[in-house]
Write an enzyme that holds these catalytic residues in place. Structure first.
Site, PDB file in Angstrom:
ATOM      1  N   SER A 135       0.855  -1.186   0.000  1.00 41.29           N
ATOM      2  CA  SER A 135       0.000   0.000   0.000  1.00 41.29           C
ATOM      3  C   SER A 135       0.889   1.233   0.000  1.00 41.29           C
ATOM      4  O   SER A 135       2.059   1.157   0.384  1.00 41.29           O
ATOM      5  CB  SER A 135      -0.847   0.009   1.282  1.00 41.29           C
ATOM      6  OG  SER A 135      -1.607   1.197   1.365  1.00 41.29           O
ATOM      7  N   TYR A 148      -1.709  -1.054  11.105  1.00 44.44           N
ATOM      8  CA  TYR A 148      -1.814  -1.305   9.660  1.00 44.44           C
ATOM      9  C   TYR A 148      -0.525  -0.850   8.964  1.00 44.44           C
ATOM     10  O   TYR A 148       0.072  -1.597   8.185  1.00 44.44           O
ATOM     11  CB  TYR A 148      -3.026  -0.579   9.086  1.00 44.44           C
ATOM     12  CG  TYR A 148      -3.214  -0.804   7.596  1.00 44.44           C
ATOM     13  CD1 TYR A 148      -3.439  -2.078   7.089  1.00 44.44           C
ATOM     14  CD2 TYR A 148      -3.162   0.263   6.690  1.00 44.44           C
ATOM     15  CE1 TYR A 148      -3.614  -2.298   5.725  1.00 44.44           C
ATOM     16  CE2 TYR A 148      -3.340   0.053   5.334  1.00 44.44           C
ATOM     17  CZ  TYR A 148      -3.558  -1.229   4.855  1.00 44.44           C
ATOM     18  OH  TYR A 148      -3.723  -1.442   3.501  1.00 44.44           O
TER      19      TYR A 148
HETATM   20  P1  NDP Z   1     -11.414  -5.962   0.836  1.00 45.47           P
HETATM   21  O1  NDP Z   1     -11.805  -5.775   2.260  1.00 45.47           O
HETATM   22  O2  NDP Z   1     -12.433  -5.701  -0.224  1.00 45.47           O
HETATM   23  O3  NDP Z   1     -10.819  -7.450   0.630  1.00 45.47           O
HETATM   24  C1  NDP Z   1      -9.966  -8.036   1.580  1.00 45.47           C
HETATM   25  C2  NDP Z   1      -9.813  -9.515   1.280  1.00 45.47           C
HETATM   26  O4  NDP Z   1      -8.943 -10.110   2.251  1.00 45.47           O
HETATM   27  C3  NDP Z   1     -11.143 -10.261   1.337  1.00 45.47           C
HETATM   28  O5  NDP Z   1     -11.259 -11.101   0.215  1.00 45.47           O
HETATM   29  C4  NDP Z   1     -11.028 -11.081   2.623  1.00 45.47           C
HETATM   30  O6  NDP Z   1     -11.728 -12.303   2.457  1.00 45.47           O
HETATM   31  C5  NDP Z   1      -9.522 -11.330   2.689  1.00 45.47           C
HETATM   32  N1  NDP Z   1      -9.096 -11.665   4.059  1.00 45.47           N
HETATM   33  C6  NDP Z   1      -9.141 -10.878   5.161  1.00 45.47           C
HETATM   34  N2  NDP Z   1      -8.746 -11.574   6.230  1.00 45.47           N
HETATM   35  C7  NDP Z   1      -8.431 -12.828   5.814  1.00 45.47           C
HETATM   36  C8  NDP Z   1      -7.986 -14.023   6.451  1.00 45.47           C
HETATM   37  N3  NDP Z   1      -7.775 -14.104   7.778  1.00 45.47           N
HETATM   38  N4  NDP Z   1      -7.783 -15.123   5.700  1.00 45.47           N
HETATM   39  C9  NDP Z   1      -8.008 -15.106   4.360  1.00 45.47           C
HETATM   40  N5  NDP Z   1      -8.447 -14.005   3.703  1.00 45.47           N
HETATM   41  C10 NDP Z   1      -8.660 -12.891   4.428  1.00 45.47           C
HETATM   42  O7  NDP Z   1     -10.141  -5.038   0.629  1.00 45.47           O
HETATM   43  P2  NDP Z   1      -9.222  -4.691  -0.646  1.00 45.47           P
HETATM   44  O8  NDP Z   1      -9.591  -5.476  -1.824  1.00 45.47           O
HETATM   45  O9  NDP Z   1      -9.175  -3.226  -0.728  1.00 45.47           O
HETATM   46  O10 NDP Z   1      -7.809  -5.158  -0.052  1.00 45.47           O
HETATM   47  C11 NDP Z   1      -6.898  -6.004  -0.726  1.00 45.47           C
HETATM   48  C12 NDP Z   1      -5.485  -5.599  -0.319  1.00 45.47           C
HETATM   49  O11 NDP Z   1      -5.215  -4.291  -0.811  1.00 45.47           O
HETATM   50  C13 NDP Z   1      -5.244  -5.563   1.182  1.00 45.47           C
HETATM   51  O12 NDP Z   1      -3.975  -6.120   1.470  1.00 45.47           O
HETATM   52  C14 NDP Z   1      -5.255  -4.062   1.493  1.00 45.47           C
HETATM   53  O13 NDP Z   1      -4.491  -3.758   2.637  1.00 45.47           O
HETATM   54  C15 NDP Z   1      -4.644  -3.503   0.230  1.00 45.47           C
HETATM   55  N6  NDP Z   1      -4.903  -2.096  -0.036  1.00 45.47           N
HETATM   56  C16 NDP Z   1      -6.189  -1.630  -0.185  1.00 45.47           C
HETATM   57  C17 NDP Z   1      -6.424  -0.286  -0.438  1.00 45.47           C
HETATM   58  C18 NDP Z   1      -7.792   0.300  -0.575  1.00 45.47           C
HETATM   59  O14 NDP Z   1      -7.928   1.557  -0.609  1.00 45.47           O
HETATM   60  N7  NDP Z   1      -8.848  -0.490  -0.714  1.00 45.47           N
HETATM   61  C19 NDP Z   1      -5.296   0.667  -0.540  1.00 45.47           C
HETATM   62  C20 NDP Z   1      -4.004   0.070  -0.398  1.00 45.47           C
HETATM   63  C21 NDP Z   1      -3.825  -1.263  -0.160  1.00 45.47           C
HETATM   64  P3  NDP Z   1     -12.639 -13.042   3.558  1.00 45.47           P
HETATM   65  O15 NDP Z   1     -13.169 -12.007   4.496  1.00 45.47           O
HETATM   66  O16 NDP Z   1     -13.689 -13.734   2.744  1.00 45.47           O
HETATM   67  O17 NDP Z   1     -11.686 -13.995   4.192  1.00 45.47           O
END
Ligand code: NDP
Length: 276
Positions: A135, A148
């Site tokens: 990020s 974070y």
């Molecule tokens: P979302 O919340 O839409 O998606 C997050 C995903 O992570 C979900 O599919 C969730 O699936 C999965 N996840 C969370 N915890 C677990 C776990 N314990 N085991 C397995 N899977 C897990 O967020 P984003 O798509 O935005 O995030 C994706 C990445 O991008 C992250 O690493 C985030 O930090 C990063 N990011 C996002 C930004 C933004 O503005 N959105 C900016 C910069 C970076 P489930 O709950 O079904 O397990």
């Protein structure tokens, strides 16, 4: 049996950037495994050719079973997209250390374990690509996001080290640094900030986050589509010599450039303004 298609594993595929990436790689001809905890959400991707794998990054057995399943079914793994993650927000004084540890378990150690499990496959086939979704928050830190930011700053250093370790084996390591992206991430981060610090001495700062960077009607509405990140992940996955880092999405480049040029004090002022 060994797949004739290139094989990709995308974590966090039940939502946001991961779902967009899994769909995109499947459309590009990869055999894609989409991993996350929510099986119902993963099933929605089946129609786009993505094979669901229910995985919890906090569970060792879940990780070993997932990679063993790919080895047995596809016989190879060309691209590992380590995308799953969440934002544990709240003041350092308020967030229980158990929750801080959990943030690292998911955003760093679970990811690292998947790397460990995937490497024997990648080395045996003579190479592969590991794409770690970090990020801008892995370079620029604001208040109420210490855990974070710490997890993403750690992922940045981890990835630099890993890239150098794996170069002799033909395994490429790429860091993707999204800016603000329209996904479920912001709402979860704001909920965690409210749970930890919504009442008490940091509550005004939480209100600032809700008005500023995590505002669903402000920054989050102007945020980029997850497709923007999925497209660059596809580009990095296909490249013979990908860049070490790709930064893109709303406010990504401006944030990183400001961090390079400004002093800590000037950055504090800029992030405080953004945080409302
Ligand atoms: P979302 O919340 O839409 O998606 C997050 C995903 O992570 C979900 O599919 C969730 O699936 C999965 N996840 C969370 N915890 C677990 C776990 N314990 N085991 C397995 N899977 C897990 O967020 P984003 O798509 O935005 O995030 C994706 C990445 O991008 C992250 O690493 C985030 O930090 C990063 N990011 C996002 C930004 C933004 O503005 N959105 C900016 C910069 C970076 P489930 O709950 O079904 O397990």
């Amino acid at each position: 049996m060994t797949s004739t298609q290139p094989v990709a594993l995308v974590t966090g595929a039940s939502s946001g950037i991961g779902a967009a990436t899994a769909r995109r790689l499947a459309a590009a001809g990869y055999l894609v495994y989409g991993a996350a905890r929510r099986a119902d959400r993963l099933e929605e991707l089946r129609g786009d050719g993505v094979l669901p794998l229910v995985v919890d990054l906090l569970e060792e057995a879940s990780l070993t079973t997932a990679v063993e399943h790919i080895r047995a079914e596809a016989g190879r793994l060309d691209v590992l997209v380590n995308n799953a993650g969440y934002g544990e927000f709240g003041a350092v004084e308020d967030v229980p250390i158990a929750q801080a540890r959990r943030q690292f378990e998911v955003n760093l150690f679970g990811l690292a374990r998947l790397v460990q499990l995937s490497l024997p496959l990648m080395r045996a086939q003579g190479g592969g690509t590991i794409i770690n979704v970090s990020s801008v928050a892995g370079r620029v830190a604001g208040p109420l996001g210490a855990w974070y930011h710490a997890s993403k700053f750690a992922l940045e250093g981890f990835s630099d080290s890993l890239r150098q370790e794996l170069a002799p084996f033909g395994v490429r390591v790429v860091v993707v640094q999204p800016g603000a992206i329209r996904t479920e991430w912001g709402a979860h981060a704001l909920d965690s900030a409210r749970d930890a610090s919504g009442a008490g001495r940091y509550s005004r700062r939480v209100d600032g986050l809700a008005r500023g960077i995590l505002n669903p009607h402000g920054t989050q509405r102007r945020a980029s589509s997850p497709e923007v990140i999925a497209a660059v992940i596809e580009r990095a996955a296909k490249a013979r010599r990908p860049r070490t880092r790709y930064a893109l999405g709303h406010m990504a480049r401006v944030g990183l450039t400001a961090r390079r040029l400004l002093s800590d004090r000037l950055m504090d002022q800029a992030t405080s303004r953004l945080m409302g």
